[in-house]
Design a protein around this motif. Structure first.
Motif, PDB file in Angstrom:
ATOM      1  N   UNK A 143      37.945  29.218  46.067  1.00 15.28           N
ATOM      2  CA  UNK A 143      38.755  29.924  45.070  1.00 15.28           C
ATOM      3  C   UNK A 143      38.293  31.364  44.894  1.00 15.28           C
ATOM      4  N   UNK A 144      36.981  31.584  44.936  1.00 14.03           N
ATOM      5  CA  UNK A 144      36.429  32.946  44.835  1.00 14.03           C
ATOM      6  C   UNK A 144      36.880  33.789  46.035  1.00 14.03           C
ATOM      7  N   UNK A 145      36.846  33.200  47.221  1.00 15.85           N
ATOM      8  CA  UNK A 145      37.319  33.908  48.431  1.00 15.85           C
ATOM      9  C   UNK A 145      38.813  34.223  48.336  1.00 15.85           C
ATOM     10  N   UNK A 146      39.584  33.276  47.815  1.00 18.56           N
ATOM     11  CA  UNK A 146      41.020  33.502  47.642  1.00 18.56           C
ATOM     12  C   UNK A 146      41.250  34.661  46.677  1.00 18.56           C
ATOM     13  N   UNK A 147      40.505  34.696  45.592  1.00 17.42           N
ATOM     14  CA  UNK A 147      40.648  35.770  44.594  1.00 17.42           C
ATOM     15  C   UNK A 147      40.284  37.125  45.215  1.00 17.42           C
ATOM     16  N   UNK A 148      39.252  37.171  46.033  1.00 15.65           N
ATOM     17  CA  UNK A 148      38.872  38.401  46.732  1.00 15.65           C
ATOM     18  C   UNK A 148      39.980  38.840  47.694  1.00 15.65           C
ATOM     19  N   UNK A 149      40.603  37.876  48.363  1.00 17.07           N
ATOM     20  CA  UNK A 149      41.711  38.185  49.280  1.00 17.07           C
ATOM     21  C   UNK A 149      42.888  38.764  48.504  1.00 17.07           C
ATOM     22  N   UNK A 150      43.180  38.213  47.337  1.00 17.20           N
ATOM     23  CA  UNK A 150      44.267  38.743  46.504  1.00 17.20           C
ATOM     24  C   UNK A 150      43.956  40.172  46.070  1.00 17.20           C
ATOM     25  N   UNK A 151      42.709  40.447  45.714  1.00 18.57           N
ATOM     26  CA  UNK A 151      42.328  41.814  45.325  1.00 18.57           C
ATOM     27  C   UNK A 151      42.483  42.783  46.495  1.00 18.57           C
ATOM     28  N   UNK A 152      42.130  42.347  47.685  1.00 24.47           N
ATOM     29  CA  UNK A 152      42.265  43.190  48.880  1.00 24.47           C
ATOM     30  C   UNK A 152      43.733  43.468  49.190  1.00 24.47           C
ATOM     31  N   UNK A 153      44.558  42.425  49.191  1.00 22.40           N
ATOM     32  CA  UNK A 153      45.971  42.626  49.510  1.00 22.40           C
ATOM     33  C   UNK A 153      46.685  43.409  48.418  1.00 22.40           C
ATOM     34  N   UNK A 154      46.210  43.316  47.179  1.00 20.03           N
ATOM     35  CA  UNK A 154      46.802  44.070  46.076  1.00 20.03           C
ATOM     36  C   UNK A 154      46.659  45.575  46.290  1.00 20.03           C
ATOM     37  N   UNK A 155      45.522  46.004  46.796  1.00 18.83           N
ATOM     38  CA  UNK A 155      45.316  47.431  47.088  1.00 18.83           C
ATOM     39  C   UNK A 155      46.286  47.909  48.171  1.00 18.83           C
ATOM     40  N   UNK A 156      46.465  47.091  49.215  1.00 15.09           N
ATOM     41  CA  UNK A 156      47.427  47.436  50.274  1.00 15.09           C
ATOM     42  C   UNK A 156      48.851  47.414  49.751  1.00 15.09           C
ATOM     43  N   UNK A 157      49.149  46.466  48.881  1.00 14.30           N
ATOM     44  CA  UNK A 157      50.475  46.363  48.282  1.00 14.30           C
ATOM     45  C   UNK A 157      50.788  47.609  47.458  1.00 14.30           C
ATOM     46  N   UNK A 158      49.820  48.082  46.692  1.00 10.94           N
ATOM     47  CA  UNK A 158      50.013  49.298  45.898  1.00 10.94           C
ATOM     48  C   UNK A 158      50.297  50.497  46.796  1.00 10.94           C
ATOM     49  N   UNK A 159      49.577  50.597  47.894  1.00 10.68           N
ATOM     50  CA  UNK A 159      49.800  51.689  48.848  1.00 10.68           C
ATOM     51  C   UNK A 159      51.187  51.578  49.489  1.00 10.68           C
ATOM     52  N   UNK A 160      51.587  50.363  49.849  1.00 10.29           N
ATOM     53  CA  UNK A 160      52.910  50.130  50.435  1.00 10.29           C
ATOM     54  C   UNK A 160      54.014  50.536  49.457  1.00 10.29           C
ATOM     55  N   UNK A 161      53.868  50.151  48.194  1.00  8.50           N
ATOM     56  CA  UNK A 161      54.861  50.491  47.179  1.00  8.50           C
ATOM     57  C   UNK A 161      54.947  51.998  47.004  1.00  8.50           C
ATOM     58  N   UNK A 162      53.808  52.662  46.909  1.00  8.61           N
ATOM     59  CA  UNK A 162      53.796  54.121  46.762  1.00  8.61           C
ATOM     60  C   UNK A 162      54.486  54.777  47.968  1.00  8.61           C
TER      61      UNK A 162
ATOM     62  N   UNK B 168      38.282  32.760  54.214  1.00  7.46           N
ATOM     63  CA  UNK B 168      37.597  31.583  54.740  1.00  7.46           C
ATOM     64  C   UNK B 168      37.604  30.458  53.703  1.00  7.46           C
ATOM     65  N   UNK B 169      37.763  29.236  54.180  1.00  9.39           N
ATOM     66  CA  UNK B 169      37.686  28.050  53.331  1.00  9.39           C
ATOM     67  C   UNK B 169      36.247  27.551  53.383  1.00  9.39           C
ATOM     68  N   UNK B 170      35.669  27.355  52.215  1.00  5.16           N
ATOM     69  CA  UNK B 170      34.279  26.921  52.114  1.00  5.16           C
ATOM     70  C   UNK B 170      34.222  25.428  51.772  1.00  5.16           C
ATOM     71  N   UNK B 171      33.062  24.844  51.871  1.00  4.22           N
ATOM     72  CA  UNK B 171      32.920  23.425  51.555  1.00  4.22           C
ATOM     73  C   UNK B 171      33.037  23.162  50.050  1.00  4.22           C
ATOM     74  N   UNK B 172      32.651  24.136  49.216  1.00  7.27           N
ATOM     75  CA  UNK B 172      32.782  23.996  47.764  1.00  7.27           C
ATOM     76  C   UNK B 172      34.090  24.627  47.313  1.00  7.27           C
ATOM     77  N   UNK B 173      34.816  23.920  46.472  1.00  4.37           N
ATOM     78  CA  UNK B 173      36.112  24.395  45.988  1.00  4.37           C
ATOM     79  C   UNK B 173      35.976  25.723  45.240  1.00  4.37           C
ATOM     80  N   UNK B 174      34.925  25.890  44.439  1.00  2.00           N
ATOM     81  CA  UNK B 174      34.727  27.135  43.690  1.00  2.00           C
ATOM     82  C   UNK B 174      34.540  28.332  44.625  1.00  2.00           C
ATOM     83  N   UNK B 175      33.813  28.142  45.694  1.00  2.00           N
ATOM     84  CA  UNK B 175      33.600  29.219  46.671  1.00  2.00           C
ATOM     85  C   UNK B 175      34.902  29.589  47.356  1.00  2.00           C
TER      86      UNK B 175
END
Length: 180
Positions: free
Chosen positions: A154-173, A145-152
């Motif tokens: 960016x935090x959501x984007x970072x959480x999304x990257x962490x989530x997709x990273x776990x799936x990426x690791x599983x896909x690679x394995x 989700x895009x929030x009204x504050x840029x910092x929020x």
């Protein structure tokens, strides 16, 4: 609760037994199996996962992906994860790109939701440097989700990257352990 007695209960039990046998037979006959259930190529018993290189502007993404990959291999217990001096093989990777795109709008110029996508290239080599396995452009994506504050945002984007990273690791394995 309905209580079955006599001949009626025997008929119901036979129906369910046949249904269970049929489903089991169908799964075994069509070659159904869970992904990633095989073994690593070339009889590998130990692996070293090197820190991925990062060719993007997203700081620290290589660390997130490498750590999730190490965790995925460690939790599966099919291979020993160790240092490069003791390993049969070395897995290296490059984070080639991170892209974002808007997937929903609240106005003409205002994003409501975005999707981030990460692409990596991988290479598995033996101790002598011979390539055993490689894949280009392995990717995963995640919406945030895009929030009204840029910092929020960016935090959501970072959480999304962490989530997709776990799936990426599983896909690679799963790709590495898929027996064809």
């Amino acid at each position: 609760m309905m209580k079955l007695t006599g001949e009626g209960s025997l008929s119901v039990i036979k129906k369910y037994a046949w249904a269970i046998i049929l489903v089991g037979w169908l799964f075994s006959a069509c070659g159904y199996q869970f992904s990633g259930g095989g073994s690593l190529p070339s009889g590998i018993t130990s692996i070293s996962i090197e820190m991925f290189r990062n060719r993007t502007a997203e700081t620290g993404v290589e660390t997130i992906i490498t750590n999730d990959l190490i965790y995925e291999f460690s939790r599966r217990e099919q291979v020993v994860v160790t240092g490069s001096d003791k390993a049969d093989s070395i897995l290296t990777g490059v984070v080639q790109s991170i892209s974002e795109r808007t997937i929903s709008h609240t106005g003409e110029y205002t994003s409501n939701e975005r999707r981030v996508e990460v692409n990596v290239d991988l290479k598995l080599t033996n101790r002598s440097g011979e390539i055993i396995w490689s894949r280009k452009s392995v990717s995963e994506d995640e919406a945030y989700a895009v929030m009204s504050e840029k910092q929020s945002t960016e935090r959501r984007k970072r959480e999304a990257i962490k989530t997709l990273s776990k799936r990426l690791a599983e896909t690679i394995f799963n790709n590495l352990t898929a027996d064809f």
